[in-house]
Write a protein that holds these residues in place. Sequence first.
Motif, short mmCIF file in Angstrom:
data_model
loop_
_atom_site.label_atom_id
_atom_site.label_comp_id
_atom_site.label_asym_id
_atom_site.label_seq_id
_atom_site.Cartn_x
_atom_site.Cartn_y
_atom_site.Cartn_z
N PHE A 624 0.83 -1.20 0.00
CA PHE A 624 0.00 0.00 0.00
C PHE A 624 0.87 1.26 0.00
O PHE A 624 0.62 2.22 -0.73
N ARG A 625 1.94 1.22 0.80
CA ARG A 625 2.82 2.39 0.89
C ARG A 625 3.60 2.61 -0.40
O ARG A 625 3.90 3.75 -0.77
N LEU A 626 3.94 1.54 -1.08
CA LEU A 626 4.72 1.66 -2.31
C LEU A 626 3.97 2.43 -3.39
O LEU A 626 4.59 3.11 -4.22
N VAL A 627 2.67 2.31 -3.42
CA VAL A 627 1.90 2.97 -4.49
C VAL A 627 1.30 4.29 -4.03
O VAL A 627 0.69 4.99 -4.84
N HIS A 628 1.48 4.64 -2.75
CA HIS A 628 0.91 5.89 -2.26
C HIS A 628 1.52 7.08 -3.01
O HIS A 628 2.74 7.22 -3.10
N GLY A 629 0.66 7.91 -3.57
CA GLY A 629 1.12 9.10 -4.27
C GLY A 629 1.54 8.87 -5.71
O GLY A 629 1.84 9.83 -6.42
N ARG A 630 1.55 7.62 -6.18
CA ARG A 630 1.92 7.35 -7.56
C ARG A 630 0.68 7.33 -8.45
O ARG A 630 -0.40 6.92 -8.02
N ALA A 642 -6.31 -4.34 -6.81
CA ALA A 642 -6.85 -5.69 -6.60
C ALA A 642 -5.79 -6.63 -6.03
O ALA A 642 -6.10 -7.48 -5.18
N VAL A 643 -4.54 -6.50 -6.48
CA VAL A 643 -3.47 -7.34 -5.96
C VAL A 643 -3.25 -7.05 -4.47
O VAL A 643 -3.13 -7.98 -3.65
N ILE A 644 -3.19 -5.77 -4.10
CA ILE A 644 -3.01 -5.41 -2.69
C ILE A 644 -4.19 -5.91 -1.86
O ILE A 644 -4.01 -6.46 -0.77
N HIS A 645 -5.40 -5.74 -2.39
CA HIS A 645 -6.59 -6.18 -1.66
C HIS A 645 -6.57 -7.69 -1.45
O HIS A 645 -6.97 -8.18 -0.38
N ARG A 646 -6.09 -8.44 -2.45
CA ARG A 646 -6.06 -9.89 -2.31
C ARG A 646 -5.11 -10.31 -1.19
O ARG A 646 -5.41 -11.22 -0.41
#
Length: 732
Positions: A624-630, A642-646
């Motif tokens: 989640f943190r890796l994609v924050h702000g991207r 969807a990948v993070i949610h899984r």
Amino acid sequence: MPAVSVIVPVHNGERQLRECLGCLTAQTLTDLEIIVVDDGSTDGTAAIIDEVAALDARVRRLPGPAIGSAGAARNAGLAVATGDYLAFLDSDDRFAPTLLEELHEKAVADSADIVLTRFRIADESTGDVSPVEWGVRLRHFPRRTPIAPSALGDNLFLAVNPAPWNKLFRAELISRTNLRFQELRRTNDLYFTALALAQAERISYIPTYGIDYRIGHGTSLQSTLHESPLDFVDALTAIRSELERIGRWPALERAFTNLVVEVSLTALRKAGTAESFATVHDALRDDLLPRLGVTGRADDYFLRRDYPALVADILDRSTTELIFQRLQQAQQQAASARAQAHSALLAVIDPDADSAADPDAATPAPASPTIDLADADGRPRPDVSVIIPVHNTEAYLRDCLASVLQQSGVDIEIICADDGSTDASGTLLARIAASEPRVRVLTLSHAGQSQARNAALGIARGRYLCFVDSDDFWRFDGLAELVDHADAEQLDLLAFDAESVRDPGVGDRRWRRMATYYQRPGDYRETSSGPGLLARMNARRHYRASACLYLARRDVIEAHGIRFRPGISHEDNLFTFQVMLAAGRAAHLPARLYGRRLRPHSIMGTASRAVAARGYFVCAVEMFRLVHGRRFEPDVARQIGAVIHRVLRQASEQATGLGADLVERLGTIDPAPDAQALYRLIAEAHAEAQFRRKRPSPPPHPARRVAAGVRRRLGRLARAAADLARTARRGS
């Protein structure tokens, strides 16, 4: 004697202190003493420290000198610290839960005097969290650790930021050199850090971002940057004098001169008022730069290309001209920010509208024009470093290595990291390595698969990286084809497939689920970005997180500091996600090179629910943190989400079967708000599942009772008929 003493200076820090201390008491390294130096606080700081200390005997409150200097407060802590190693944390910052364990393990393994780590900047005024490279500039560091300070050459002081809190210091180094912080209001850590680096014998580092350095508030001892604007002059003067006294001059003259320039430019940049800016400028132009030997140097003496021009501006321009120049730069930055905000607004209003180039779009990055075939020292690189973590797999190890050694048409190095095996795996590895020069063996204490893989990553030299589990194997001679395709397409990542192999004892249900799990029939040959490939695969349920199913360009992994997260299970979810996000060019070939052995007692088959829940939870938080702000294209963003949610759902499913106390422990892993928000989702799902489980079932409907009785009678009749048939066959 504790392994690590952590010293926390604090002045009126009640707003964030509880969270700061929580991140320390929750460290996976438990052998700590936590010394909190209350430097004259007038708010509720002392009460918070005492409250935490009453619950955790490792925490103690120490009165500080109360002179407004974080350096003086740290010195008070140093005077009573008893740990083998020393760590520092400001009261408004936070450590990742495993940071001290990782630093300590590296320090012990390398017998290092100093171990460095990188950090993120968390801006409380905007909510942005961004990793920074200048905390530890790894491009200056040799890959092998530990290193001597001389290995950094003239970059010794510029390769590392001066803060003490992203470093672990050996206590013996500090006592032997009698190092203490200067009792200045600002720049009180520069002297301590620079002299520690200059006098250390062995320096090491871990590439992770284990610290959140928080800005955008006014509660720390270091936050009033406009006050005492000339403290840096005292610090630099003292460093120069001490370098001469300890005999490190003129060996470090060039390193120090460039440090003077960097610190001087930072002091000008941080001057918060026109008055303090003028004070700093006058001191630099009329005193410091000439006195410390910056003036009169040739341009190539400086380590950054822009240093000569910036120094010339300080010496030749008036204060008014420099302030005007600074104002122009601020206006240009503001205009650029407005343009970016406008583009972002358009993207929200119309995601399909054309906009400026998006670095995270699904289209591939331009191909690199060349392939780097040699190390910096001129030695030819292997095509592929094959990394094999080993732990008690003697029965499978010979077949695994034979399958890798049979690869032809490609130059490989095989790094086997023996993770404290207690069977004959180590003996077998030594025997094979003695006769096969391509095999290298690392003998490690048992610390888990992640640590073993990371140790091998630290010495790998290949252009590409590939992972093989020691109970698996490669099915045929096909690596050269993959390397040729990756080279031809200039790929950062090339995925391939696996054939599952069923060992005796694997249940039918598991086999039905896994028999074709690692085969991806879709056509993903077309080159795209890593996020684009992830999205295309996940949309068809073909995304697989196994680190053993792709060839990755090593330079990309090193440039992004990607490593396996130690101390958790299911770590491939996070590692592969990071590699996918970092890959500029990625593709897939449907070659089933890998043989994935399904064993009844493998790590995945027997991991406890608590361990699995923790592993999935940590992965979900970090993903989640890796994609924050991207920013991503809408279709890509949906699939990444969807990948993070899984992964989060898998954490929740594993937690469902646990007791409430074990689920609550997930909430103590990471005190950050984003982690706590994800934890609440798991806790609520667990509570709902417990409620459903405890709710009494309604009595069965009369018709259902009748139907159940009929089914039972029919079953008995069928069994009786079968018995009669068997009797008749035997009689005939």
